[in-house]
Design a protein around this motif. Structure first.
Motif, PDB file in Angstrom:
ATOM      1  N   ARG A 147       1.242   6.977   3.463  1.00  0.00           N
ATOM      2  CA  ARG A 147       0.169   6.036   3.787  1.00  0.00           C
ATOM      3  C   ARG A 147      -0.144   6.075   5.279  1.00  0.00           C
ATOM      4  N   THR A 152      -6.599   4.290  12.507  1.00  0.00           N
ATOM      5  CA  THR A 152      -6.119   2.911  12.391  1.00  0.00           C
ATOM      6  C   THR A 152      -4.714   2.850  12.970  1.00  0.00           C
ATOM      7  N   SER A 202     -10.379   4.483  -3.903  1.00  0.00           N
ATOM      8  CA  SER A 202     -10.362   5.513  -2.865  1.00  0.00           C
ATOM      9  C   SER A 202      -9.020   5.420  -2.154  1.00  0.00           C
ATOM     10  N   PRO A 203      -8.708   6.375  -1.284  1.00  0.00           N
ATOM     11  CA  PRO A 203      -7.420   6.325  -0.578  1.00  0.00           C
ATOM     12  C   PRO A 203      -7.240   5.088   0.293  1.00  0.00           C
ATOM     13  N   ASN A 204      -8.313   4.355   0.542  1.00  0.00           N
ATOM     14  CA  ASN A 204      -8.215   3.166   1.394  1.00  0.00           C
ATOM     15  C   ASN A 204      -8.697   1.884   0.718  1.00  0.00           C
ATOM     16  N   ASP A 205      -9.104   1.966  -0.541  1.00  0.00           N
ATOM     17  CA  ASP A 205      -9.675   0.793  -1.208  1.00  0.00           C
ATOM     18  C   ASP A 205      -8.812   0.376  -2.388  1.00  0.00           C
ATOM     19  N   TYR A 262       0.869   4.412  -2.667  1.00  0.00           N
ATOM     20  CA  TYR A 262       0.838   5.818  -2.275  1.00  0.00           C
ATOM     21  C   TYR A 262       1.987   6.625  -2.878  1.00  0.00           C
ATOM     22  N   GLU A 303       0.839  -1.203   0.000  1.00  0.00           N
ATOM     23  CA  GLU A 303       0.000   0.000   0.000  1.00  0.00           C
ATOM     24  C   GLU A 303       0.872   1.250   0.000  1.00  0.00           C
ATOM     25  N   ASP A 327      -7.383   8.298  10.098  1.00  0.00           N
ATOM     26  CA  ASP A 327      -8.568   7.455  10.190  1.00  0.00           C
ATOM     27  C   ASP A 327      -8.660   6.699  11.512  1.00  0.00           C
ATOM     28  N   ARG A 332      -2.572   8.865   6.387  1.00  0.00           N
ATOM     29  CA  ARG A 332      -3.988   8.552   6.176  1.00  0.00           C
ATOM     30  C   ARG A 332      -4.497   7.607   7.261  1.00  0.00           C
ATOM     31  N   LEU A 333      -3.721   6.582   7.596  1.00  0.00           N
ATOM     32  CA  LEU A 333      -4.148   5.605   8.597  1.00  0.00           C
ATOM     33  C   LEU A 333      -4.299   6.251   9.974  1.00  0.00           C
TER      34      LEU A 333
END
Length: 333
Positions: free
Chosen positions: A310, A319, A147-150, A117, A113, A317, A313-314
Motif C-alpha cells: 500500500r 501522498t 480502484s487502487p485508491n478507492d 492490499y 487499507e 502518488d 502506491r501512496l
C-alpha cells in the motif's frame, strides 16, 4: 522501487521488503502471543515495550533476508493507524527517523487499507471492482473496491468484531488467547447443528454487523448448563458458535457483492485464515457464479508486506508524511 514496510499496530512487530508493490523480497513477523496469552488478551503497555525491543532486530532481519542493504531502499511505509497508540508510535517513529536520516520519501499507511492490499499479493489477485470482507480482532468491515485508491465502506460492526467474538468465546470456554485458531480446530470435531445460536443479521438488506448478542448467547448457554462440560460439549459449542458467525459473514459479503454487481469477492484480516470461512464463502460465491480471492495464509494476520504494498502506491502518488505527522487510534471515516 523497493519499499521497506513496518507494522506495529497491535502485538506483532513486522518488517518487510517489497519491490514494485507486488514482489515480496522478505516478510518478518515477531509475535508477542506467548507474553499476552496468560492475560487473555493484549496488554497495551507490554505490547509497546516489546515493540521497542524487537523493531531494530526485525528490520535488520528483513533487510538480510531480502539480500539488500539500507542503501537499496527507495522509500519507507509504516502503519499510522488504527491501532494501539503506544504500539503504533514505535513503528511509525522508527520509520520517520529511518527515512529522515537517509533522505527517503516515506508515508503512513492505514492498517485496514493494508489488509485490503494483502489480496493483491496473492497468486491470483482480484480484478477490479470487487467487494471485500475485512474481518479481524478489531474490525469487521465490508468495502467496495473500485480502484487502487478507492475503498467505499459499505458496513461495519456496531459492537464486537468477529475476531474479538472468537477470542471472548474462547476465554469463556477456558481455551486461552488468541481464540480463533483453537476454536476452528475444536469446531472441526464438533456438531455445528447441536446448538442453535442466534444469527445477528440486523437488517438483512444492510451491511452492518453485530456479534455482542451471539457472545451473550454463548455465555447464557454456559450459565444455564447443569452438568460440567465434556470435551465433546466444548467441541459442539465451538462448532455451533463458529457456524453462527460464518452464516452472517458469508451472507453479508455475498449480498454486498450482489448489490454492487461484482463478480468477485475477497477476504482479508486475521479471520480470513479460518479455513471453514474460506470454504463457506467459496461455496456461496460459486452458487452466485462469483469467484473468491484470498490473501496468502502468511498475510492474513498483521504483517508488513501489505503495508509496503500500500505504501508503494501512496509514495508513487505523492501522498507522503512529514516529520510533524502523528499516529491515530481509530479509523478516520
Amino acid at each position: 522501487m523497493i519499499i521497506l514496510g513496518i507494522e506495529s499496530s497491535c502485538d506483532e512487530t513486522a518488517a518487510a521488503v517489497v519491490e514494485d508493490g507486488c514482489k515480496i523480497l522478505s516478510s518478518i513477523v515477531s509475535t508477542q502471543v506467548e507474553v499476552h496469552h496468560k492475560y487473555g488478551g493484549v496488554v497495551p503497555e507490554l505490547a509497546s515495550r516489546m515493540h521497542m525491543e524487537a523493531i531494530l532486530p526485525v528490520v535488520t532481519q528483513a533487510l538480510e533476508t531480502a539480500g539488500i542493504t539500507m542503501d537499496d531502499i527507495d522509500g519507507v511505509a509504516a502503519t499510522r493507524g488504527p491501532g494501539l497508540v503506544g504500539a503504533l508510535l514505535v513503528g511509525f517513529s522508527f520509520a520517520k527517523a529511518f527515512a529522515w536520516a537517509r533522505g527517503l520519501p516515506w508515508t503512513g499507511v492505514n492498517h485496514l487499507e493494508g489488509h485490503i492490499y494483502s489480496v493483491f499479493l496473492g497468486k491470483t489477485p482480484p480484478s477490479l471492482p470487487f467487494v471485500i470482507l475485512l474481518a479481524s480482532g478489531g474490525h469487521t468491515n465490508l468495502y467496495h473496491v473500485t480502484s487502487p485508491n478507492d475503498f467505499e465502506l459499505m458496513g461495519q460492526t456496531r459492537d464486537d468484531a468477529a475476531g474479538e467474538a472468537f477470542d471472548k468465546v474462547a476465554k469463556m470456554l477456558g481455551l486461552g488467547y488468541p481464540g480463533g485458531a483453537v476454536i476452528e480446530k475444536l469446531a472441526a470435531k464438533g456438531d455445528p447443528g447441536k446448538i442453535r445460536f442466534p444469527r445477528s443479521y440486523l437488517d438483512k438488506e444492510g451491511f452492518d454487523f453485530s456479534f455482542s448478542g451471539l457472545k451473550s448467547a454463548v455465555a447464557r448457554h454456559l450459565q444455564q448448563r447443569k452438568e460440567p462440560l465434556t470435551p465433546e460439549d466444548v467441541a459442539d459449542i465451538a462448532a455451533s458458535f463458529q457456524e453462527a458467525v460464518l452464516d452472517v459473514l458469508s451472507f453479508k459479503l455475498i449480498n454486498a457483492a450482489r448489490v454492487k454487481g461484482c463478480r468477485t469477492v475477497a477476504l482479508a484480516g486475521g479471520v480470513s485464515a479460518n479455513t471453514a470461512l474460506g470454504r463457506r464463502v467459496a461455496k456461496d460465491a460459486a452458487a452466485r457464479k462469483m469467484t473468491l480471492a484470498l490473501p496468502p495464509l502468511s498475510l492474513c494476520g498483521d504483517n508488513a508486506a501489505m503495508i509496503a504494498a500500500r505504501g508503494h502506491r501512496l509514495i508513487q502518488d505523492g501522498t507522503l508524511c512529514q516529520l510533524d505527522h502523528d499516529v491515530f487510534s481509530r479509523t478516520r471515516v
